[in-house]
Design a protein around this motif. Structure first.
Motif, PDB file in Angstrom:
ATOM      1  N   TRP A 383       8.545   7.703  18.928  1.00 20.62           N
ATOM      2  CA  TRP A 383       8.370   6.263  18.716  1.00 20.62           C
ATOM      3  C   TRP A 383       7.915   5.990  17.289  1.00 20.62           C
ATOM      4  O   TRP A 383       8.401   5.081  16.625  1.00 20.62           O
ATOM      5  CB  TRP A 383       7.344   5.741  19.735  1.00 20.62           C
ATOM      6  N   MET A 384       6.975   6.797  16.829  1.00 18.84           N
ATOM      7  CA  MET A 384       6.502   6.636  15.463  1.00 18.84           C
ATOM      8  C   MET A 384       7.650   6.756  14.482  1.00 18.84           C
ATOM      9  O   MET A 384       7.778   5.989  13.524  1.00 18.84           O
ATOM     10  CB  MET A 384       5.460   7.712  15.140  1.00 18.84           C
ATOM     11  N   GLU A 385       8.473   7.754  14.742  1.00 21.62           N
ATOM     12  CA  GLU A 385       9.587   7.962  13.811  1.00 21.62           C
ATOM     13  C   GLU A 385      10.542   6.782  13.829  1.00 21.62           C
ATOM     14  O   GLU A 385      11.036   6.342  12.780  1.00 21.62           O
ATOM     15  CB  GLU A 385      10.330   9.243  14.178  1.00 21.62           C
ATOM     16  N   GLN A 386      10.782   6.286  15.017  1.00 19.63           N
ATOM     17  CA  GLN A 386      11.671   5.132  15.101  1.00 19.63           C
ATOM     18  C   GLN A 386      11.079   3.937  14.386  1.00 19.63           C
ATOM     19  O   GLN A 386      11.789   3.188  13.700  1.00 19.63           O
ATOM     20  CB  GLN A 386      11.933   4.770  16.578  1.00 19.63           C
ATOM     21  N   LEU A 387       9.787   3.768  14.549  1.00 22.76           N
ATOM     22  CA  LEU A 387       9.114   2.675  13.849  1.00 22.76           C
ATOM     23  C   LEU A 387       9.243   2.845  12.350  1.00 22.76           C
ATOM     24  O   LEU A 387       9.506   1.890  11.617  1.00 22.76           O
ATOM     25  CB  LEU A 387       7.626   2.639  14.222  1.00 22.76           C
ATOM     26  N   ALA A 388       9.071   4.083  11.935  1.00 26.87           N
ATOM     27  CA  ALA A 388       9.155   4.340  10.494  1.00 26.87           C
ATOM     28  C   ALA A 388      10.562   4.020   9.999  1.00 26.87           C
ATOM     29  O   ALA A 388      10.749   3.438   8.925  1.00 26.87           O
ATOM     30  CB  ALA A 388       8.793   5.795  10.201  1.00 26.87           C
ATOM     31  N   ARG A 389      11.496   4.372  10.797  1.00 25.00           N
ATOM     32  CA  ARG A 389      12.885   4.081  10.427  1.00 25.00           C
ATOM     33  C   ARG A 389      13.094   2.579  10.296  1.00 25.00           C
ATOM     34  O   ARG A 389      13.699   2.087   9.335  1.00 25.00           O
ATOM     35  CB  ARG A 389      13.820   4.646  11.505  1.00 25.00           C
ATOM     36  N   GLU A 390      12.575   1.891  11.257  1.00 28.40           N
ATOM     37  CA  GLU A 390      12.701   0.427  11.236  1.00 28.40           C
ATOM     38  C   GLU A 390      12.037  -0.166  10.007  1.00 28.40           C
ATOM     39  O   GLU A 390      12.570  -1.036   9.330  1.00 28.40           O
ATOM     40  CB  GLU A 390      12.053  -0.101  12.508  1.00 28.40           C
ATOM     41  N   LEU A 391      10.846   0.315   9.739  1.00 27.89           N
ATOM     42  CA  LEU A 391      10.106  -0.207   8.585  1.00 27.89           C
ATOM     43  C   LEU A 391      10.842   0.098   7.299  1.00 27.89           C
ATOM     44  O   LEU A 391      10.918  -0.731   6.390  1.00 27.89           O
ATOM     45  CB  LEU A 391       8.700   0.402   8.559  1.00 27.89           C
ATOM     46  N   PRO A 447       7.984   8.320   3.962  1.00 24.86           N
ATOM     47  CA  PRO A 447       8.777   9.019   2.943  1.00 24.86           C
ATOM     48  C   PRO A 447       9.994   9.724   3.508  1.00 24.86           C
ATOM     49  O   PRO A 447      10.981   9.941   2.796  1.00 24.86           O
ATOM     50  CB  PRO A 447       7.788  10.029   2.351  1.00 24.86           C
ATOM     51  N   ALA A 448       9.942  10.056   4.805  1.00 22.91           N
ATOM     52  CA  ALA A 448      11.085  10.780   5.368  1.00 22.91           C
ATOM     53  C   ALA A 448      12.310   9.895   5.471  1.00 22.91           C
ATOM     54  O   ALA A 448      13.434  10.377   5.445  1.00 22.91           O
ATOM     55  CB  ALA A 448      10.704  11.315   6.739  1.00 22.91           C
ATOM     56  N   PHE A 449      12.102   8.631   5.589  1.00 25.58           N
ATOM     57  CA  PHE A 449      13.248   7.765   5.863  1.00 25.58           C
ATOM     58  C   PHE A 449      13.610   6.856   4.717  1.00 25.58           C
ATOM     59  O   PHE A 449      14.530   6.054   4.831  1.00 25.58           O
ATOM     60  CB  PHE A 449      12.949   6.881   7.092  1.00 25.58           C
ATOM     61  N   ASN A 451      14.599   6.062   0.759  1.00 30.51           N
ATOM     62  CA  ASN A 451      15.222   6.666  -0.402  1.00 30.51           C
ATOM     63  C   ASN A 451      15.432   5.595  -1.456  1.00 30.51           C
ATOM     64  O   ASN A 451      16.268   4.739  -1.277  1.00 30.51           O
ATOM     65  CB  ASN A 451      16.552   7.302  -0.009  1.00 30.51           C
ATOM     66  N   PRO A 452      14.747   5.487  -2.535  1.00 26.47           N
ATOM     67  CA  PRO A 452      13.745   6.445  -3.025  1.00 26.47           C
ATOM     68  C   PRO A 452      12.467   6.405  -2.184  1.00 26.47           C
ATOM     69  O   PRO A 452      12.173   5.398  -1.571  1.00 26.47           O
ATOM     70  CB  PRO A 452      13.467   5.967  -4.452  1.00 26.47           C
ATOM     71  N   THR A 453      11.745   7.467  -2.154  1.00 26.92           N
ATOM     72  CA  THR A 453      10.633   7.603  -1.218  1.00 26.92           C
ATOM     73  C   THR A 453       9.533   6.599  -1.525  1.00 26.92           C
ATOM     74  O   THR A 453       9.174   6.355  -2.671  1.00 26.92           O
ATOM     75  CB  THR A 453      10.029   9.011  -1.273  1.00 26.92           C
ATOM     76  N   ILE A 454       9.041   6.056  -0.432  1.00 30.50           N
ATOM     77  CA  ILE A 454       7.953   5.076  -0.556  1.00 30.50           C
ATOM     78  C   ILE A 454       6.676   5.733  -0.057  1.00 30.50           C
ATOM     79  O   ILE A 454       6.617   6.241   1.054  1.00 30.50           O
ATOM     80  CB  ILE A 454       8.261   3.833   0.286  1.00 30.50           C
ATOM     81  N   THR A 455       5.701   5.717  -0.885  1.00 28.03           N
ATOM     82  CA  THR A 455       4.431   6.307  -0.483  1.00 28.03           C
ATOM     83  C   THR A 455       3.323   5.267  -0.586  1.00 28.03           C
ATOM     84  O   THR A 455       3.466   4.245  -1.250  1.00 28.03           O
ATOM     85  CB  THR A 455       4.078   7.511  -1.363  1.00 28.03           C
ATOM     86  N   SER A 456       2.239   5.612   0.045  1.00 25.95           N
ATOM     87  CA  SER A 456       1.101   4.684   0.036  1.00 25.95           C
ATOM     88  C   SER A 456       0.069   5.162  -0.964  1.00 25.95           C
ATOM     89  O   SER A 456      -0.027   6.343  -1.253  1.00 25.95           O
ATOM     90  CB  SER A 456       0.500   4.628   1.438  1.00 25.95           C
ATOM     91  N   ARG A 457      -0.674   4.224  -1.466  1.00 24.94           N
ATOM     92  CA  ARG A 457      -1.678   4.583  -2.474  1.00 24.94           C
ATOM     93  C   ARG A 457      -2.796   3.550  -2.413  1.00 24.94           C
ATOM     94  O   ARG A 457      -2.548   2.381  -2.177  1.00 24.94           O
ATOM     95  CB  ARG A 457      -1.007   4.553  -3.840  1.00 24.94           C
ATOM     96  N   HIS A 467       4.451   2.064  -2.716  1.00 24.21           N
ATOM     97  CA  HIS A 467       5.160   2.061  -3.987  1.00 24.21           C
ATOM     98  C   HIS A 467       6.232   3.130  -3.997  1.00 24.21           C
ATOM     99  O   HIS A 467       6.196   4.110  -3.243  1.00 24.21           O
ATOM    100  CB  HIS A 467       4.180   2.292  -5.135  1.00 24.21           C
ATOM    101  N   THR A 468       7.133   2.917  -4.890  1.00 20.60           N
ATOM    102  CA  THR A 468       8.176   3.910  -5.119  1.00 20.60           C
ATOM    103  C   THR A 468       7.702   4.847  -6.219  1.00 20.60           C
ATOM    104  O   THR A 468       6.751   4.539  -6.934  1.00 20.60           O
ATOM    105  CB  THR A 468       9.466   3.190  -5.558  1.00 20.60           C
ATOM    106  N   PRO A 469       8.391   5.966  -6.383  1.00 22.88           N
ATOM    107  CA  PRO A 469       7.929   6.971  -7.339  1.00 22.88           C
ATOM    108  C   PRO A 469       7.636   6.454  -8.734  1.00 22.88           C
ATOM    109  O   PRO A 469       6.694   6.912  -9.359  1.00 22.88           O
ATOM    110  CB  PRO A 469       9.052   8.006  -7.351  1.00 22.88           C
ATOM    111  N   PRO A 470       8.396   5.515  -9.268  1.00 25.10           N
ATOM    112  CA  PRO A 470       8.072   5.103 -10.629  1.00 25.10           C
ATOM    113  C   PRO A 470       6.661   4.565 -10.776  1.00 25.10           C
ATOM    114  O   PRO A 470       6.157   4.469 -11.885  1.00 25.10           O
ATOM    115  CB  PRO A 470       9.097   4.005 -10.920  1.00 25.10           C
ATOM    116  N   TYR A 471       6.057   4.192  -9.670  1.00 28.40           N
ATOM    117  CA  TYR A 471       4.731   3.599  -9.788  1.00 28.40           C
ATOM    118  C   TYR A 471       3.629   4.552  -9.387  1.00 28.40           C
ATOM    119  O   TYR A 471       2.500   4.156  -9.211  1.00 28.40           O
ATOM    120  CB  TYR A 471       4.632   2.334  -8.925  1.00 28.40           C
ATOM    121  N   SER A 472       3.955   5.789  -9.247  1.00 26.91           N
ATOM    122  CA  SER A 472       2.886   6.738  -8.960  1.00 26.91           C
ATOM    123  C   SER A 472       2.031   6.884 -10.194  1.00 26.91           C
ATOM    124  O   SER A 472       2.398   6.483 -11.294  1.00 26.91           O
ATOM    125  CB  SER A 472       3.475   8.088  -8.558  1.00 26.91           C
TER     126      SER A 472
END
Lengths: 557, 193
Positions: A383-391, A447-449, A451-457, A467-472
């Motif tokens: 379910w988490m993965e599906q949610l992540a996909r949706e997000l 980040p798994a779903f 592209n480009p990977t979105i991470t939290s900070r 943010h996306t990688p350019p903003y790391s």
């Protein structure tokens, strides 16, 4: 006249405290008083002491206490005047009197009475106003019905013989009375005359002296059933004056006014109960109850608004879905593709449709499939993965919808605050909203779903962003240093413009870069000259590449 | 951006970093701040040596028209040092023993040791012996304001006192109370190190 009508004789030998009711209190006392009945001196009351209580005014004569003392209920006083005295005339206080519904004041049977409800024997010492309610249970006393009684019923128990008398009773052989009767019935025309009248007002027949009885039938209807007070001294008979022969008028007058203002005789039963409950435990409990009630009302009001809002939001989502369907339908028909399915779109889709779709997706309203809920999935992790996909879909759009791969909420910007994301996602779902905790759990899967990977900070001030990688951290720092090296020192606003993010966010990111030691700041507060001619030199922070590192002295040795 | 040095009207060469606006801001980053403060201390010491100034106060950053104008402000780039920053720099100097709060127990004005008191003691003794005032009683005024310009002219009295105290520890000077204030007598050094 005023004296007789408004006052009640009391026995002055009794000390004043004993004369008062239980709930009456003494306010002020003054001796050397003379009484004026109307405009004339009342000869019987020329030297005495006057006491003001919360409900009455007592005059106790100095010489003949028993016979010449009286009390005046303060409820009769409609107005007071004050005359300060001149040379030999002493200060005077004038009391204007009016008879206001005396019937209700004196319940029949002044004395101890037994309450019907609780059988409590109320003591006789209460003032007339308090004697209307039972002291124990607070139930108002039901007064015995008066059968066509006169305007001022007597306190003295009436002899039973009176009731049988008819209006045309003879004048003689009347039972003894303690007071004058209230009206004299004319033997000829049955009109009820004022007791002081000698002849009947209507027919001028001579009146008997003290005739009539108390339980009189009503006289023949006329425009007015009784004579009003005697006309010649109308005003004066409603006036009493107190003459202060030994001073003390100011104090007494203030006390009197205060007491009049208090109006303790007007306490109705309903007030008496709640007045006492302002303080103490019952007061506290009342306050708590009222508070709780108010809170409940407010809460239900607020929730009503919220529910209305949710209904509207559902409508909006439904409309967006319909619009989407129609667009798809129209685009497939224009493409004339027999194998069209809802999900596929052709490159010849009209521009407007694309524009609408992309705006919808930017607002976060685009949902291709129904929102994922827990009961749809068997496994929580799945379910988490599906949610992540949706997000991820929400954030970046779907490749199938628009030609560019970066649609969705993060189309234009590479960095976005968490609260915005959460709000947008829930808005798109419409129903089955995601609570914040679940949202936080979904984020690491993003980040798994994406592209480009979105991470939290999380930034220094506690603001959490996606943010996306350019903003790391590192990438942003490198970019900024490059910018500064290339273009020289930049102000905060310039950098914000360059990066396309808000100024507040820029400042935070720059502070982080500064912490790493890659830039240094030039605070505009150090300016000497704030205005060059007409141009205002702004006191803003400018950012420089760090020139302190590796600096060697090249000044004077 | 290339920064350049600048020579002041009094002939002092300012370093290139003095022409950089960030130099006038107190940096939040600790290492940048320490480097910048170091440079500021160098500038202050060298300038005071060049101009023979002995004191600097925090008020000097707030006012103009005094001796420190050239250093604490840079008109060309429209920047100046803020009083808070200068106060921090002075505190750093005191902690490094390059200055002392004078008068003591306050933090607004310092005496700059562009020459340490020990060095001053040596210079003092050198001058006294070379001008032939050994074994005679001299007033403070004579030392700080001699008719001929000397390396000690304009020396503040507290600093002079410190130098004399140092000399007296090695028995080369002695304070004597005289009518008009104080006097001091110098003895030749005995040759011991």
């Amino acid at each position: 006249m005023a004296l007789q009508r408004y006052t009640k004789s009391v026995d002055g030998t009794i000390p004043i405290q004993a004369l008062m009711y239980n709930d009456e209190e003494l306010i002020s006392t003054q001796d050397g008083i003379g009484i004026y009945d109307g405009l004339q001196k009342s000869l019987d009351h020329q030297s005495g002491t006057v006491h003001t209580t919360s409900q009455r005014l007592f005059y106790i004569d100095a010489t003949k206490k028993a016979s010449r003392s009286f009390s005046l209920p303060l409820s009769h006083i409609s107005k007071t005047d004050y005359y300060a005295g001149l040379f030999s005339s002493s200060p005077k206080v004038t009391l204007h009197l009016s008879l206001e519904d005396p019937a209700s004041e004196e319940p029949s049977g002044f004395g101890s009475w037994e309450c019907e409800v609780c059988a409590y024997r109320n003591p006789p010492g209460l003032s007339p106003s308090a004697a209307r309610v039972c002291a124990l249970c607070g139930v108002p006393r039901s007064l015995p019905a008066k059968s066509a009684s006169s305007s001022a019923s007597s306190e003295v128990p009436q002899p039973s013989i009176d009731s049988s008398f008819s209006t045309s009773a003879s004048t003689s052989a009347l039972p003894q009375r303690f007071r004058k009767p209230s009206s004299i019935s004319c033997p000829a025309c049955t009109f009820l005359n004022h007791p002081s009248m000698q002849t009947c007002e209507i027919c001028s027949t001579p009146l008997p002296k003290a005739s009539g009885d108390h339980t009189q039938a009503k006289s023949a209807p006329t425009t007015r059933p009784t004579t009003p007070g005697l006309n010649d001294n109308d005003i004066e008979s409603k006036m009493l004056k107190l003459s202060f022969r030994k001073g003390g008028d100011k104090v007494f007058y203030t006390a009197l006014k205060r007491s009049l203002k208090g109006r303790t005789w007007e306490i109705t039963p309903s007030n008496a109960g709640t007045n006492g409950a302002r303080s103490g435990i019952s007061g506290i409990m009342q306050a708590v109850e009222t508070n709780a009630q108010n809170r409940d009302t407010d809460m239900s009001n607020a929730l009503q608004d919220l529910e209305a809002l949710m209904v509207k939001a559902k409508d909006m989502v439904r409309l967006a879905a319909e619009l989407n369907e129609r667009l798809t339908a129209s685009s497939t028909t224009t493409a004339n593709d027999p194998y069209s399915s809802v999900l596929s779109s052709t490159p010849t889709e009209p521009e407007e449709a694309t524009f609408i779709r992309s705006s919808l997706s930017q607002l976060g309203l685009q949902m291709e499939n129904t929102p994922v809920t827990l009961d749809m999935m068997k496994d929580e992790r799945e379910w988490m993965e599906q949610l992540a996909r949706e997000l991820a879909n929400i954030l970046q759009g779907s490749e199938k919808v628009s030609s560019s791969s970066s649609g969705g909420m993060m189309k234009k910007r590479g960095i976005i605050a968490l609260d915005e994301v959460w709000g947008g996602w829930n808005r798109a779902r419409g129903v089955a909203l995601i609570p914040p905790l679940t949202f936080l759990q979904v984020i690491p899967h993003l980040p798994a779903f994406t592209n480009p990977t979105i991470t939290s900070r999380t930034l220094n001030s506690g603001l959490a962003v996606l943010h996306t990688p350019p903003y790391s951290r590192a990438a942003f720092a490198a970019r900024i240093c490059g910018l500064l090296a290339l273009a020289g020192p930049k102000s905060t606003t310039e950098i914000a413009q360059e990066e396309g993010i808000t100024i507040g966010l820029t400042v935070e990111m720059l502070i982080i870069v500064e912490e790493d030691g890659d830039v240094c700041r030039d605070d505009g507060q150090s300016v000497i000259q704030e205005k060059k001619g007409d141009i205002l030199v702004l006191g803003e922070v400018n950012w420089w590449a760090n020139l302190f590192i590796g600096y060697t002295w090249d000044g004077q040795e | 951006m290339a920064l350049s040095t600048h020579t002041t009207t009094t002939g002092f060469l300012l370093p290139s970093i003095h022409s950089a606006p960030p130099f006038f801001t107190q940096q939040p980053h600790p290492s940048s701040l320490s480097i910048a403060t170091e440079q500021w201390i160098q500038i202050i010491l060298k300038y005071s040596r060049h101009r023979r100034l002995f004191t600097i106060r925090v008020e000097d950053s707030e006012t103009t028209g005094h001796d420190w104008d050239e250093v604490l402000r840079n008109e060309r780039i429209n920047r100046k040092v803020l009083p808070s920053y200068l106060s921090y720099i002075l505190a750093q100097m005191v902690s490094q023993k390059l200055a002392a709060y004078e008068p003591p127990k306050q933090d607004r004005s310092v005496l700059i040791y562009w020459r340490l008191p020990e060095e001053w003691a040596e210079v003092l003794h050198e001058w006294v012996s070379s001008t032939g005032h050994l074994n005679t009683i001299m007033t403070f005024y004579e030392i700080t304001d001699p008719p001929i310009e000397s390396p000690l002219s304009g020396l503040p009295i507290p600093l002079l006192r410190q130098a004399i105290t140092i000399l007296s520890k090695t028995n080369r000077a002695q304070i004597i109370a005289i009518a008009d204030g104080e006097g001091v007598r110098f003895f030749p050094s005995t040759g011991k190190a």
